[in-house]
Each structure stands twice: as C-alpha cells, then as structure tokens.
Motif scaffolding. Structure first.
Motif, PDB file in Angstrom:
ATOM      1  N   ASP A 182       0.811  -1.226   0.000  1.00  0.00           N
ATOM      2  CA  ASP A 182       0.000   0.000   0.000  1.00  0.00           C
ATOM      3  C   ASP A 182       0.838   1.267   0.000  1.00  0.00           C
ATOM      4  OD1 ASP A 182      -2.223  -1.529   0.160  1.00  0.00           O
ATOM      5  OD2 ASP A 182      -2.458  -1.336   2.345  1.00  0.00           O
ATOM      6  N   THR A 183       2.079   1.151   0.457  1.00  0.00           N
ATOM      7  CA  THR A 183       2.897   2.354   0.620  1.00  0.00           C
ATOM      8  C   THR A 183       3.654   2.736  -0.659  1.00  0.00           C
ATOM      9  OG1 THR A 183       4.732   1.029   1.443  1.00  0.00           O
ATOM     10  CG2 THR A 183       3.215   1.932   3.094  1.00  0.00           C
ATOM     11  N   LEU A 184       3.522   1.930  -1.730  1.00  0.00           N
ATOM     12  CA  LEU A 184       4.280   2.250  -2.950  1.00  0.00           C
ATOM     13  C   LEU A 184       3.977   3.652  -3.505  1.00  0.00           C
ATOM     14  CD1 LEU A 184       6.376   1.288  -5.083  1.00  0.00           C
ATOM     15  CD2 LEU A 184       4.455   0.382  -6.401  1.00  0.00           C
ATOM     16  N   PRO A 185       2.710   4.059  -3.635  1.00  0.00           N
ATOM     17  CA  PRO A 185       2.455   5.392  -4.185  1.00  0.00           C
ATOM     18  C   PRO A 185       3.102   6.510  -3.353  1.00  0.00           C
ATOM     19  CG  PRO A 185       0.453   4.081  -4.239  1.00  0.00           C
ATOM     20  CD  PRO A 185       1.461   3.299  -3.436  1.00  0.00           C
ATOM     21  N   GLN A 186       3.045   6.374  -2.010  1.00  0.00           N
ATOM     22  CA  GLN A 186       3.696   7.375  -1.144  1.00  0.00           C
ATOM     23  C   GLN A 186       5.189   7.427  -1.405  1.00  0.00           C
ATOM     24  OE1 GLN A 186       1.326   5.650   2.224  1.00  0.00           O
ATOM     25  NE2 GLN A 186       2.756   6.999   3.340  1.00  0.00           N
ATOM     26  N   LEU A 187       5.787   6.239  -1.525  1.00  0.00           N
ATOM     27  CA  LEU A 187       7.225   6.166  -1.772  1.00  0.00           C
ATOM     28  C   LEU A 187       7.569   6.854  -3.091  1.00  0.00           C
ATOM     29  CD1 LEU A 187      10.127   5.140  -1.415  1.00  0.00           C
ATOM     30  CD2 LEU A 187       9.394   2.970  -2.446  1.00  0.00           C
ATOM     31  N   ILE A 188       6.788   6.570  -4.134  1.00  0.00           N
ATOM     32  CA  ILE A 188       7.054   7.164  -5.442  1.00  0.00           C
ATOM     33  C   ILE A 188       6.942   8.692  -5.355  1.00  0.00           C
ATOM     34  CG2 ILE A 188       6.302   7.286  -7.865  1.00  0.00           C
ATOM     35  CD1 ILE A 188       6.921   4.447  -7.475  1.00  0.00           C
ATOM     36  N   SER A 189       5.892   9.167  -4.719  1.00  0.00           N
ATOM     37  CA  SER A 189       5.745  10.627  -4.716  1.00  0.00           C
ATOM     38  C   SER A 189       6.824  11.270  -3.862  1.00  0.00           C
ATOM     39  CB  SER A 189       4.328  11.059  -4.326  1.00  0.00           C
ATOM     40  OG  SER A 189       4.080  10.781  -2.998  1.00  0.00           O
ATOM     41  N   SER A 190       7.260  10.581  -2.824  1.00  0.00           N
ATOM     42  CA  SER A 190       8.357  11.109  -2.015  1.00  0.00           C
ATOM     43  C   SER A 190       9.675  11.124  -2.810  1.00  0.00           C
ATOM     44  CB  SER A 190       8.469  10.278  -0.734  1.00  0.00           C
ATOM     45  OG  SER A 190       9.748  10.340  -0.193  1.00  0.00           O
TER      46      SER A 190
ATOM     47  N   GLU B 218       9.383   5.959 -15.336  1.00  0.00           N
ATOM     48  CA  GLU B 218       8.605   4.833 -15.842  1.00  0.00           C
ATOM     49  C   GLU B 218       8.829   3.647 -14.905  1.00  0.00           C
ATOM     50  OE1 GLU B 218       7.961   4.103 -20.258  1.00  0.00           O
ATOM     51  OE2 GLU B 218       9.582   2.696 -19.837  1.00  0.00           O
ATOM     52  N   LEU B 219       7.756   3.020 -14.473  1.00  0.00           N
ATOM     53  CA  LEU B 219       7.882   1.842 -13.610  1.00  0.00           C
ATOM     54  C   LEU B 219       7.705   0.603 -14.457  1.00  0.00           C
ATOM     55  CD1 LEU B 219       5.663   3.075 -10.628  1.00  0.00           C
ATOM     56  CD2 LEU B 219       8.143   3.330 -10.920  1.00  0.00           C
ATOM     57  N   GLU B 220       8.674  -0.317 -14.364  1.00  0.00           N
ATOM     58  CA  GLU B 220       8.583  -1.578 -15.113  1.00  0.00           C
ATOM     59  C   GLU B 220       8.078  -2.662 -14.178  1.00  0.00           C
ATOM     60  OE1 GLU B 220      12.059  -2.713 -17.300  1.00  0.00           O
ATOM     61  OE2 GLU B 220      12.141  -0.800 -18.379  1.00  0.00           O
ATOM     62  N   ILE B 221       6.970  -3.250 -14.555  1.00  0.00           N
ATOM     63  CA  ILE B 221       6.438  -4.348 -13.752  1.00  0.00           C
ATOM     64  C   ILE B 221       6.206  -5.553 -14.653  1.00  0.00           C
ATOM     65  CG2 ILE B 221       5.377  -2.844 -12.023  1.00  0.00           C
ATOM     66  CD1 ILE B 221       2.825  -3.077 -13.431  1.00  0.00           C
TER      67      ILE B 221
ATOM     68  N   PHE C 176      -2.824   0.571  -9.887  1.00  0.00           N
ATOM     69  CA  PHE C 176      -2.650   1.220 -11.193  1.00  0.00           C
ATOM     70  C   PHE C 176      -3.259   2.622 -11.179  1.00  0.00           C
ATOM     71  CE2 PHE C 176      -2.227  -3.137 -13.165  1.00  0.00           C
ATOM     72  CZ  PHE C 176      -0.930  -2.940 -13.586  1.00  0.00           C
ATOM     73  N   ALA C 177      -4.451   2.733 -10.635  1.00  0.00           N
ATOM     74  CA  ALA C 177      -5.136   4.033 -10.623  1.00  0.00           C
ATOM     75  C   ALA C 177      -4.331   5.052  -9.819  1.00  0.00           C
ATOM     76  CB  ALA C 177      -6.540   3.874 -10.039  1.00  0.00           C
ATOM     77  N   GLU C 178      -3.819   4.623  -8.667  1.00  0.00           N
ATOM     78  CA  GLU C 178      -3.053   5.556  -7.831  1.00  0.00           C
ATOM     79  C   GLU C 178      -1.753   5.987  -8.516  1.00  0.00           C
ATOM     80  OE1 GLU C 178      -2.540   4.533  -3.689  1.00  0.00           O
ATOM     81  OE2 GLU C 178      -4.538   3.618  -3.630  1.00  0.00           O
ATOM     82  N   LEU C 179      -1.108   5.025  -9.180  1.00  0.00           N
ATOM     83  CA  LEU C 179       0.157   5.359  -9.847  1.00  0.00           C
ATOM     84  C   LEU C 179      -0.086   6.293 -11.024  1.00  0.00           C
ATOM     85  CD1 LEU C 179       1.970   1.894  -9.676  1.00  0.00           C
ATOM     86  CD2 LEU C 179       2.397   3.918  -8.256  1.00  0.00           C
TER      87      LEU C 179
ATOM     88  N   LYS D 176      -2.429   8.410 -11.273  1.00  0.00           N
ATOM     89  CA  LYS D 176      -2.772   9.714 -10.715  1.00  0.00           C
ATOM     90  C   LYS D 176      -1.509  10.521 -10.382  1.00  0.00           C
ATOM     91  CE  LYS D 176      -5.341  10.278  -6.921  1.00  0.00           C
ATOM     92  NZ  LYS D 176      -6.241   9.640  -5.940  1.00  0.00           N
ATOM     93  N   LEU D 177      -0.445   9.802 -10.028  1.00  0.00           N
ATOM     94  CA  LEU D 177       0.828  10.484  -9.752  1.00  0.00           C
ATOM     95  C   LEU D 177       1.479  11.012 -11.030  1.00  0.00           C
ATOM     96  CD1 LEU D 177       2.490   8.084  -7.153  1.00  0.00           C
ATOM     97  CD2 LEU D 177       1.450  10.313  -6.711  1.00  0.00           C
ATOM     98  N   GLY D 178       1.067  10.479 -12.178  1.00  0.00           N
ATOM     99  CA  GLY D 178       1.615  10.958 -13.455  1.00  0.00           C
ATOM    100  C   GLY D 178       2.826  10.189 -13.954  1.00  0.00           C
ATOM    101  N   VAL D 179       3.130   9.055 -13.302  1.00  0.00           N
ATOM    102  CA  VAL D 179       4.266   8.265 -13.775  1.00  0.00           C
ATOM    103  C   VAL D 179       3.816   7.346 -14.914  1.00  0.00           C
ATOM    104  CG1 VAL D 179       5.444   8.322 -11.545  1.00  0.00           C
ATOM    105  CG2 VAL D 179       3.912   6.409 -12.064  1.00  0.00           C
ATOM    106  N   ARG D 180       4.798   6.849 -15.664  1.00  0.00           N
ATOM    107  CA  ARG D 180       4.498   5.932 -16.766  1.00  0.00           C
ATOM    108  C   ARG D 180       4.632   4.489 -16.292  1.00  0.00           C
ATOM    109  NH1 ARG D 180       5.382   7.424 -22.149  1.00  0.00           N
ATOM    110  NH2 ARG D 180       6.528   5.467 -22.358  1.00  0.00           N
ATOM    111  N   LEU D 181       3.909   3.603 -16.959  1.00  0.00           N
ATOM    112  CA  LEU D 181       3.941   2.192 -16.591  1.00  0.00           C
ATOM    113  C   LEU D 181       4.312   1.340 -17.801  1.00  0.00           C
ATOM    114  CD1 LEU D 181       0.626   2.087 -14.524  1.00  0.00           C
ATOM    115  CD2 LEU D 181       2.952   2.081 -13.610  1.00  0.00           C
TER     116      LEU D 181
END
Ligand code: C2E
Ligand code: MG
Ligand code: MG
Ligand code: MG
Length: 289
Positions: free
Chosen positions: A123-131, A144-147, A163-166, A168-173
């Motif tokens: 659950d903490t991944l989006p927070q980590l990315i935005s930080s 860009e996050l590779e999964i 996916f929706a949260e990521l 929303k942060l504006g990163v690429r997948l």
C-alpha cells in the motif's frame, strides 16, 4: 550396478542440495549488509527510439559488487531479496537513487525502474514514489515503472487500485518481459500501460529464416499500437537484429548493440561528449562498413 550406486548417488545429490542451501544462506546474510556497506550501485542502459536513433531514456539496473565474489547478477540476488524480505529496502534505494541521478541528466530523458511484485503489492508504494519524485525534483512523466505480469498473480494485491493511484501520480507504466509469463491478454483490457517490453527471448533468433519470432513480434506491435501503447524490444545484440526490429515497427530498442548498462558517471560523460546526442540519421553504433 545401477542399483548398487543408488545410495551413493542419493548422498551425492543430498550434499549438493545442502551446499546450495548453505551458499544461499551465506549470500542472504551478505545481502543484508550490502546496502549499508555501499556495495550496491545503479547501472543505466539506453533506450533508443527505433526509427530516429534518439536516446529517450535509460533503464536502471541494480548492481552488487560483492567484496569477495565480485559482481553478482540481479537475476541471482533479486529473488533472494524477495524471499528474505529485503526487496522493499533495496527497491526503495534504487528508486530514490535513480530519480536523483535522472534529475541531473540533460534533456527530458526518462528513467525506467524495475518494481518487484512485492513492492507493487504494498500500500505504501504510491507514497514512496511521490516522495522520491519530490525529493529528487524529477517530473513524474520522466519516471517509468517496469512491472511484470506476475503482479497479477500476487496474493492480496489490488492491482486496479494500485494502477489508478500510480497513474494519478503521473508516472508511466511499462509491462516488462512480455510474452514469458502466464500471458493472459485479459489484463491488457484495463491495465493502463504506456509501454510493452518485448522479452529478449523473442529477439534472440528472430533473424533466423525458420523463426516464428518475427511474426510474434509484429503481432505484439499491432496489439500495442491498437491499445495506444509503445513497444520496446529488449536484448538487441546485432545490427541484423536491429534492422529487423526496425522493419517490424517496434517503437523502441534496447540492447548491447547500443550499449551495456553503464554507471551514471559514464552516462554523463557520454552525453557530454555527444555520443548519445544522436542525430536523426546518424548511426548510434559503429558500423564496420
Ligand atoms: P530486465 O528488467 O528484463 O532487464 C533487462 C536485462 O537484460 C538486464 O539484465 C540487462 O543488462 C540485460 N540486457 C540488456 N541488453 C542485453 C543484450 O543485448 N543481451 C543480453 N543477453 N542481455 C541484455 P540484468 O541487469 O542482469 O538484470 C536482470 C533482471 O534482474 C532484470 O531483467 C530485472 O528483472 C531484475 N532487476 C535488475 N535490476 C532490478 C531492480 O532494481 N529491481 C528489481 N526488482 N529487479 C531488478
Ligand atoms: Mg526491466
Ligand atoms: Mg525485461
Ligand atoms: Mg527480465
């Protein structure tokens, strides 16, 4: 006789297994301290627009320089880190490092960071990315996050929500190693990927006359284009492979034919020297002809 050797062989296999388990235990112990001991670094491999030869970004690949054993492949230690609960720390470190370094690169070059399914289920991944973005100043669109497909199999993961949260942060997948996993096309219906990375196993013998890989690659490209996604072909080693991949209209390419993964200092030197400031028509690689 074959029967007579049965016990001895059992003992042989058994001690082999014990040795392997012991090797792994030792490696896991070493891995626990590798970060604080400064043994990890990040290598970057250029991602090149296939039709123009322009470097559009780099993939970040973790490297471990073990004091006694030298460089150990992430293909070996990432699975150990995942089993031993170390991937969260390693993954955070790579992400922050890659964002910091990418923020110093010229132009608008992107950085692609591999994200373990275990990180993806947290659950903490989006927070980590935005930080990591805020601390580095890197614009979200340059990350860009590779999964891999395995995120869809991870227990307890709410992939749609993540996916929706990521997004929303504006990163690429990007969907990594496409074609090697359990390859249900179902998730392409909804998962908001910007890019599909075609696994290098499809590139490997694509230039052989009897190979079906060219047909598979062009089908993946057609699928991706219809869904509005880019494609990267991984593991291009030869000019023959490069020219075939271009003909198949893959949008981006990556591989030793352009460059091995290199440290950030070399990356910056090469950019400075114009080695990767690649003109639309100019070859990015030395040709022998
Ligand atoms: P990947 O994400 O599919 O990365 C591509 C791999 O192909 C890299 O191996 C790269 O060095 C290699 N490669 C690039 N061009 C060529 C080529 O022309 N020929 C060949 N034969 N290989 C090429 P690497 O760096 O050993 O990484 C292996 C795997 O380890 C990665 O596969 C990824 O799954 C994982 N990995 C690496 N760094 C990280 C990380 O920071 N976090 C996580 N979670 N996984 C990572
Ligand atoms: Mg990758
Ligand atoms: Mg891959
Ligand atoms: Mg891979």
């Amino acid at each position: 006789s074959a029967k007579g050797s049965g016990r001895g062989r059992f003992r042989f296999y058994s001690s082999d297994l014990l040795q392997a388990a012991e090797d792994r235990r030792v490696l896991e112990e070493d891995l626990r301290d590798a970060l604080v001991n400064g043994q990890m670094w990040v290598a970057y491999q250029p991602v090149v627009a296939a039709q123009t030869n322009i470097v559009t970004g780099f993939e970040a690949l973790i490297r471990w320089k073990h004091p006694e054993r030298g460089n150990i492949s992430p293909a070996l230690f990432i699975p150990i880190a995942e089993d031993a609960n170390l991937i969260t720390d390693l993954g955070e470190w790579v992400l922050r490092k890659a964002c910091q370094e990418a923020a110093t690169w010229p132009g608008k070059m992107k950085v692609a960071v591999n994200v373990s399914p275990i990180q993806f289920a947290s659950d903490t991944l989006p927070q980590l990315i935005s930080s990591a973005l805020a601390d580095s100043g890197l614009p979200p669109g340059r990350l860009e996050l590779e999964i891999t497909e395995s995120v869809f199999l991870q227990d307890g993961a709410d992939t749609d929500k993540m996916f929706a949260e990521l997004k929303k942060l504006g990163v690429r997948l990007a969907l990594d190693d496409f074609g090697t996993g359990y390859s249900s096309l179902g998730y392409l219906k909804t998962a908001p990927f910007d890019k599909i990375k075609i696994d290098q196993s499809f590139v490997r013998d694509a230039t052989q006359p009897e190979s079906r890989n060219g047909a598979i690659i062009s089908a993946i490209v057609a699928l991706a284009e219809a869904l509005g996604m880019e494609t990267t072909a991984e593991g291009i080693e030869s000019l023959d492979q490069l020219s075939l991949i271009r003909d198949l209209r893959v949008s981006h390419v990556q591989g030793y034919v352009y460059s091995q993964p290199v440290g950030n200092d070399v990356l910056l030197e090469k950019c400075e020297a114009g080695a990767w400031e690649i003109a639309p028509s100019g070859p990015a690689v030395q040709r022998s002809d």
